[in-house]
Write an enzyme that holds these catalytic residues in place. Sequence first.
Site, short mmCIF file in Angstrom:
data_model
loop_
_atom_site.label_atom_id
_atom_site.label_comp_id
_atom_site.label_asym_id
_atom_site.label_seq_id
_atom_site.Cartn_x
_atom_site.Cartn_y
_atom_site.Cartn_z
N LYS A 13 -65.04 23.80 18.22
CA LYS A 13 -66.18 22.93 17.89
C LYS A 13 -66.80 22.33 19.15
CE LYS A 13 -63.85 20.05 15.23
NZ LYS A 13 -62.50 20.61 15.38
N ARG A 88 -64.51 13.55 9.08
CA ARG A 88 -63.18 14.16 9.01
C ARG A 88 -62.47 13.80 7.71
NH1 ARG A 88 -62.11 14.67 14.78
NH2 ARG A 88 -60.13 15.68 15.21
N ARG A 124 -55.90 24.70 26.77
CA ARG A 124 -57.09 23.85 26.91
C ARG A 124 -56.89 22.82 28.02
NH1 ARG A 124 -59.92 20.94 21.92
NH2 ARG A 124 -57.98 19.81 21.64
N ARG A 157 -54.95 17.42 27.42
CA ARG A 157 -54.99 16.27 26.52
C ARG A 157 -53.58 15.95 26.04
NH1 ARG A 157 -59.78 17.11 22.16
NH2 ARG A 157 -58.13 16.26 20.86
N ARG A 168 -51.65 17.32 13.89
CA ARG A 168 -53.11 17.35 13.75
C ARG A 168 -53.53 18.44 12.75
NH1 ARG A 168 -54.66 18.34 19.57
NH2 ARG A 168 -56.81 18.36 18.87
P1 AMP Z 1 -60.89 15.45 18.60
O1 AMP Z 1 -61.29 15.34 20.03
O2 AMP Z 1 -62.06 15.61 17.68
O3 AMP Z 1 -59.82 16.47 18.36
O4 AMP Z 1 -60.25 14.03 18.20
C1 AMP Z 1 -59.08 13.55 18.84
C2 AMP Z 1 -58.46 12.42 18.02
O5 AMP Z 1 -59.39 11.34 17.91
C3 AMP Z 1 -58.10 12.79 16.59
O6 AMP Z 1 -56.84 13.43 16.48
C4 AMP Z 1 -58.12 11.41 15.92
O7 AMP Z 1 -56.96 10.67 16.25
C5 AMP Z 1 -59.29 10.74 16.62
N1 AMP Z 1 -60.56 11.02 15.90
C6 AMP Z 1 -61.64 11.71 16.36
N2 AMP Z 1 -62.62 11.78 15.45
C7 AMP Z 1 -62.15 11.12 14.35
C8 AMP Z 1 -62.68 10.87 13.06
N3 AMP Z 1 -63.89 11.31 12.69
N4 AMP Z 1 -61.91 10.16 12.19
C9 AMP Z 1 -60.69 9.69 12.53
N5 AMP Z 1 -60.13 9.91 13.73
C10 AMP Z 1 -60.84 10.62 14.65
#
Ligand code: AMP
Length: 222
Positions: A13, A88, A124, A157, A168
Site C-alpha cells: 500500500k 482499518r 522492508r 520498523r 498484525r
Molecule cells: P502501518 O504503517 O499502516 O502498517 O501502521 C503501523 C501501525 O500504526 C499499526 O500496526 C497500528 O498500530 C497503527 N495504525 C496505523 N493506522 C491505523 C489505523 N487506521 N487504526 C488503528 N491503528 C493504526
Amino acid sequence: MRIILLGPPGSGKGTLGEKLEGSTGFPRISTGDILRQAVREGTTLGKQAAAIMAKGELVSDEIVTGLVRERIARPDCRRGYILDGYPRTMAQAEALERLDGDRAEVVLALEVKDETVVARLGGRRVCGACASIFNVVGRAADQIGECDDCGGPLQQRLDDSEAVVRERLRVYKEATAPLAGYYKARSTYRTIDGEGHPEDVFRRASAVLDTERKAAGDRKAR
Ligand code: AMP
C-alpha cells in the site's frame, strides 16, 4: 476523488501510494507514518501510541479519525487524497463517511499471498529521515544502509519483527478484512494483483484508476 488503499501489512500500500501520489498529485495520507512521526517526536499522541504499535495492535478509532479529520481538511486535499492504512475498522469506515461522505471514491484492494507478505516485511527498510520505503532483498550489502532519495539512514520498523508481524496479520484478518464486504456493497471496489515488481503493480492500479476516474467524471457530467 478519494483513493482508499486496502490490503494486509506488506501488500504494498505504501509503495503504491507513493507512486500514485506522483501520478495523481493527490497527497498520500498514511496514518502509520503520522503515528510513527509522533512517536519519534515524543508528543503526547506518540507516547500513547508507541506501546500499542510495538505490539501490532490498533490505536483507538477516535485518535486515528481525529488525525484524518485534521489532515483532510487541509487545502492540498481539496482535489483528492489517497488513504493508506485508514480505515482499518468498520467504525473508521463509518467515521470517514461522516467526515467526507460526498466525495467520489475508489477502493483499490491489493491481493498478495501470505508468503509474499512475510518475505517483503522481512526485507522492508524505511528511511529514518524522509520515510521513503525500500526493500533490501536482492540489494548488495553496500547499498543497504542509505536512502536513495535523501541519503538518510535506512531502518527496519520495530513492528516488522516476526512475532509482531504475526499479530498484525491476525488483527488485519479480524478487524480490517471485513471492510472488503462493506466497500463492495457501497463503493467502487476493485482488486489489484499485488504480486511482482512495484512498477507492475503501479501499472495495473493506474489502468484501473484511469477507468474509474473517467467513469466518475462521466457521472458528474451527466
Ligand atoms: P502501518 O504503517 O499502516 O502498517 O501502521 C503501523 C501501525 O500504526 C499499526 O500496526 C497500528 O498500530 C497503527 N495504525 C496505523 N493506522 C491505523 C489505523 N487506521 N487504526 C488503528 N491503528 C493504526
